[in-house]
Design a protein around this motif. Structure first.
Motif, PDB file in Angstrom:
ATOM      1  N   VAL A 187       0.948  -1.075   0.278  1.00 19.60           N
ATOM      2  CA  VAL A 187      -0.094   0.383  -0.011  1.00 19.60           C
ATOM      3  C   VAL A 187       0.557   1.004  -0.008  1.00 19.60           C
ATOM      4  O   VAL A 187       2.078   1.491   1.102  1.00 19.60           O
ATOM      5  CB  VAL A 187      -0.797   0.223   0.974  1.00 19.60           C
ATOM      6  CG1 VAL A 187      -1.675   1.648   1.193  1.00 19.60           C
ATOM      7  CG2 VAL A 187      -1.845  -1.544   1.672  1.00 19.60           C
ATOM      8  N   VAL A 188       1.034   1.995  -1.005  1.00 17.60           N
ATOM      9  CA  VAL A 188       1.622   3.257  -1.496  1.00 17.60           C
ATOM     10  C   VAL A 188       0.877   4.903  -1.022  1.00 17.60           C
ATOM     11  O   VAL A 188      -0.300   4.420  -2.335  1.00 17.60           O
ATOM     12  CB  VAL A 188       2.615   3.462  -2.602  1.00 17.60           C
ATOM     13  CG1 VAL A 188       3.323   4.774  -2.190  1.00 17.60           C
ATOM     14  CG2 VAL A 188       3.154   2.028  -2.522  1.00 17.60           C
ATOM     15  N   VAL A 189       0.382   5.461  -0.520  1.00 17.97           N
ATOM     16  CA  VAL A 189      -0.145   6.900  -0.631  1.00 17.97           C
ATOM     17  C   VAL A 189       1.131   8.022  -1.117  1.00 17.97           C
ATOM     18  O   VAL A 189       2.264   8.223  -0.444  1.00 17.97           O
ATOM     19  CB  VAL A 189      -0.626   6.762   1.210  1.00 17.97           C
ATOM     20  CG1 VAL A 189      -1.521   8.137   0.788  1.00 17.97           C
ATOM     21  CG2 VAL A 189      -1.918   5.646   1.144  1.00 17.97           C
ATOM     22  N   PRO A 217       3.039  -3.606  -8.812  1.00 13.59           N
ATOM     23  CA  PRO A 217       1.985  -3.249  -8.751  1.00 13.59           C
ATOM     24  C   PRO A 217       1.445  -3.798  -7.160  1.00 13.59           C
ATOM     25  O   PRO A 217       2.042  -4.607  -5.910  1.00 13.59           O
ATOM     26  CB  PRO A 217       0.603  -5.176  -8.793  1.00 13.59           C
ATOM     27  CG  PRO A 217       1.712  -5.705 -10.418  1.00 13.59           C
ATOM     28  CD  PRO A 217       3.116  -5.111  -9.737  1.00 13.59           C
ATOM     29  N   VAL A 218       0.879  -2.452  -6.778  1.00 12.96           N
ATOM     30  CA  VAL A 218       0.920  -1.655  -5.705  1.00 12.96           C
ATOM     31  C   VAL A 218      -0.611  -1.070  -5.625  1.00 12.96           C
ATOM     32  O   VAL A 218      -1.065  -1.325  -6.306  1.00 12.96           O
ATOM     33  CB  VAL A 218       1.564  -0.631  -5.111  1.00 12.96           C
ATOM     34  CG1 VAL A 218       3.281  -1.346  -5.177  1.00 12.96           C
ATOM     35  CG2 VAL A 218       1.819   0.114  -5.880  1.00 12.96           C
ATOM     36  N   GLU A 219      -0.866  -1.035  -4.270  1.00 14.82           N
ATOM     37  CA  GLU A 219      -2.441  -0.263  -3.770  1.00 14.82           C
ATOM     38  C   GLU A 219      -1.864   0.909  -3.569  1.00 14.82           C
ATOM     39  O   GLU A 219      -1.186   1.665  -2.544  1.00 14.82           O
ATOM     40  CB  GLU A 219      -3.233  -0.816  -2.921  1.00 14.82           C
ATOM     41  CG  GLU A 219      -4.461  -0.516  -2.123  1.00 14.82           C
ATOM     42  CD  GLU A 219      -5.315  -0.263  -1.192  1.00 14.82           C
ATOM     43  OE1 GLU A 219      -5.812  -0.238  -1.174  1.00 14.82           O
ATOM     44  OE2 GLU A 219      -4.741  -1.270  -0.965  1.00 14.82           O
ATOM     45  N   LEU A 220      -2.343   1.608  -4.669  1.00 14.29           N
ATOM     46  CA  LEU A 220      -1.499   3.478  -5.354  1.00 14.29           C
ATOM     47  C   LEU A 220      -2.804   4.276  -4.657  1.00 14.29           C
ATOM     48  O   LEU A 220      -3.781   4.264  -5.222  1.00 14.29           O
ATOM     49  CB  LEU A 220      -0.676   3.335  -6.742  1.00 14.29           C
ATOM     50  CG  LEU A 220      -0.482   4.646  -6.514  1.00 14.29           C
ATOM     51  CD1 LEU A 220       0.714   4.952  -5.459  1.00 14.29           C
ATOM     52  CD2 LEU A 220       0.397   5.299  -7.673  1.00 14.29           C
ATOM     53  N   HIS A 221      -2.661   5.132  -3.927  1.00 10.15           N
ATOM     54  CA  HIS A 221      -3.311   6.126  -3.900  1.00 10.15           C
ATOM     55  C   HIS A 221      -2.834   7.040  -3.281  1.00 10.15           C
ATOM     56  O   HIS A 221      -1.746   7.687  -2.817  1.00 10.15           O
ATOM     57  CB  HIS A 221      -4.268   6.111  -2.669  1.00 10.15           C
ATOM     58  CG  HIS A 221      -4.862   5.419  -2.095  1.00 10.15           C
ATOM     59  ND1 HIS A 221      -6.838   5.175  -2.098  1.00 10.15           N
ATOM     60  CD2 HIS A 221      -4.472   4.055  -1.763  1.00 10.15           C
ATOM     61  CE1 HIS A 221      -6.542   3.644  -2.098  1.00 10.15           C
ATOM     62  NE2 HIS A 221      -6.050   3.169  -1.668  1.00 10.15           N
ATOM     63  N   ALA A 232       6.233   7.150 -10.937  1.00 10.48           N
ATOM     64  CA  ALA A 232       7.365   6.833 -10.568  1.00 10.48           C
ATOM     65  C   ALA A 232       7.415   5.818  -9.856  1.00 10.48           C
ATOM     66  O   ALA A 232       8.347   4.838  -9.795  1.00 10.48           O
ATOM     67  CB  ALA A 232       8.485   7.826 -10.055  1.00 10.48           C
ATOM     68  N   LEU A 233       7.199   5.546  -8.577  1.00 10.78           N
ATOM     69  CA  LEU A 233       7.087   4.859  -7.449  1.00 10.78           C
ATOM     70  C   LEU A 233       6.214   3.249  -7.968  1.00 10.78           C
ATOM     71  O   LEU A 233       6.646   2.088  -8.291  1.00 10.78           O
ATOM     72  CB  LEU A 233       6.356   4.828  -6.086  1.00 10.78           C
ATOM     73  CG  LEU A 233       6.915   5.954  -5.312  1.00 10.78           C
ATOM     74  CD1 LEU A 233       6.642   6.155  -4.307  1.00 10.78           C
ATOM     75  CD2 LEU A 233       8.776   5.103  -4.688  1.00 10.78           C
ATOM     76  N   ALA A 234       5.290   3.490  -9.123  1.00 13.64           N
ATOM     77  CA  ALA A 234       4.154   2.589  -8.916  1.00 13.64           C
ATOM     78  C   ALA A 234       5.352   1.465 -10.700  1.00 13.64           C
ATOM     79  O   ALA A 234       4.968   0.576 -10.884  1.00 13.64           O
ATOM     80  CB  ALA A 234       3.026   3.022  -9.300  1.00 13.64           C
ATOM     81  N   ALA A 235       5.950   2.453 -10.668  1.00  7.31           N
ATOM     82  CA  ALA A 235       6.228   2.192 -12.274  1.00  7.31           C
ATOM     83  C   ALA A 235       7.989   1.556 -11.714  1.00  7.31           C
ATOM     84  O   ALA A 235       7.794  -0.161 -12.501  1.00  7.31           O
ATOM     85  CB  ALA A 235       6.815   2.988 -12.884  1.00  7.31           C
ATOM     86  N   ALA A 236       8.248   1.890 -10.609  1.00  5.52           N
ATOM     87  CA  ALA A 236       9.696   0.756 -10.422  1.00  5.52           C
ATOM     88  C   ALA A 236       8.877   0.177  -9.675  1.00  5.52           C
ATOM     89  O   ALA A 236       9.994  -1.203  -9.097  1.00  5.52           O
ATOM     90  CB  ALA A 236      10.355   1.845  -9.571  1.00  5.52           C
ATOM     91  N   VAL A 237       7.951  -0.050  -8.481  1.00  4.12           N
ATOM     92  CA  VAL A 237       7.987  -1.110  -7.673  1.00  4.12           C
ATOM     93  C   VAL A 237       6.804  -2.187  -7.915  1.00  4.12           C
ATOM     94  O   VAL A 237       7.514  -3.541  -7.822  1.00  4.12           O
ATOM     95  CB  VAL A 237       7.632  -0.031  -6.391  1.00  4.12           C
ATOM     96  CG1 VAL A 237       6.789  -1.845  -5.366  1.00  4.12           C
ATOM     97  CG2 VAL A 237       7.942   0.312  -5.475  1.00  4.12           C
TER      98      VAL A 237
END
Length: 275
Positions: free
Chosen positions: A105-107, A126-130, A119-124
């Motif tokens: 989970v990334v906020v 699949p995450v739950e991104l808000h 950028a975080l989602a592209a590197a990490v």
């Protein structure tokens, strides 16, 4: 050099590259050749080229002329009235990625265009991104960048924008908060002062008002072992660290000399199980 209006002769035939460079250089663009190359590549017609050069010559930031900013290898859509992501903020992402192992989970608060979250989602992966921002223009822009990675964008004041179901679940929390002291906003370069929303720049009397609010409330949203990362300045770093530790976070400062970037990193310790 006067603006090259779309009604001028230059609009009926391609504007020569050297004329674009001369116009940008005369307007004070330090990297005129590089900017000319980007503008020439983006313009689809002679009229559009002349209009883009006009906008840049009159002081519009290059990223807003192009409609995008490069950020960690991504083309982030930017629009008028939205904070343009800075290259130094790539250091914030790098520090977040160093603590992203196992994050689900990334906020991203104060998300602006959504560059950090994207950028975080592209590197990490699949995450739950808000992502969240108080500015409606930023929210609209961020949706264009974040939804491509499956993220959600919320409008509201800091944590008040987030779904309650995220409380105690956030593994990675970033916040590129405004940190320019109120009295210094007028001293910023015209590209920021005149074309970016003051809500994205003004951090209160000492520049730390928003940072303190984020640090104070973060422990209620972070998962045990979760991490909060906030960009700040060299002169504010000590007080920023104190704001983190005062909220119960274990804090340290990371610094990168080349982009002259400072990031405060705080960890939410898991409750002790000792009886």
């Amino acid at each position: 050099m006067p603006p090259l209006s779309a009604s001028s002769p230059a609009s009926s035939s391609p504007l020569p590259p050297d004329a674009v460079v001369r116009a940008l250089r005369a307007a004070g663009c330090v990297f005129a050749e590089d900017e000319a190359r980007l503008i020439l590549a983006a313009a689809r017609t002679p009229d559009e080229l002349a209009a883009m050069v006009d906008r840049r010559v009159t002081g519009l930031p290059l990223e807003l002329v192009l409609g995008w900013a490069e950020f960690r290898g991504l083309r982030i859509t930017v629009e008028p009235g939205v904070f343009v992501p800075r290259r130094r903020t790539e250091f914030l992402v790098e520090q977040a990625l160093a603590h992203a192992s196992g994050a689900s989970v990334v906020v991203d608060l104060c998300c602006g265009s959504g560059a950090v979250g994207a950028a975080l989602a592209a590197a990490v992966g699949p995450v739950e991104l808000h992502s969240a921002d108080i500015d409606p223009a930023a929210v609209r822009c961020a949706r264009r960048n974040v939804t491509a990675f499956g993220g959600q964008v919320h409008q509201g004041d800091l944590f008040g924008a987030l779904p309650d179901g995220l409380r105690g679940r956030v593994d990675l929390l970033t916040a590129n908060v405004p940190y320019v002291p109120t009295g210094e906003v007028a001293l910023l370069p015209p590209e920021a002062r005149d074309h970016e929303p003051h809500v994205a720049l003004d951090g209160g009397p000492d520049g730390l008002d928003v940072l303190r609010r984020v640090a104070a409330e973060a422990p209620r949203w972070l998962a045990p072992g979760g991490c909060l990362l906030v960009e700040t300045s060299e002169r504010q770093a000590r007080k920023a660290v104190e704001a983190f530790t005062g909220s119960g976070l274990s804090a340290r400062l990371a610094f990168s000399d080349e982009p002259h970037a400072h990031v405060v990193i705080g960890f939410h310790q898991a409750p002790s199980t000792a009886g």
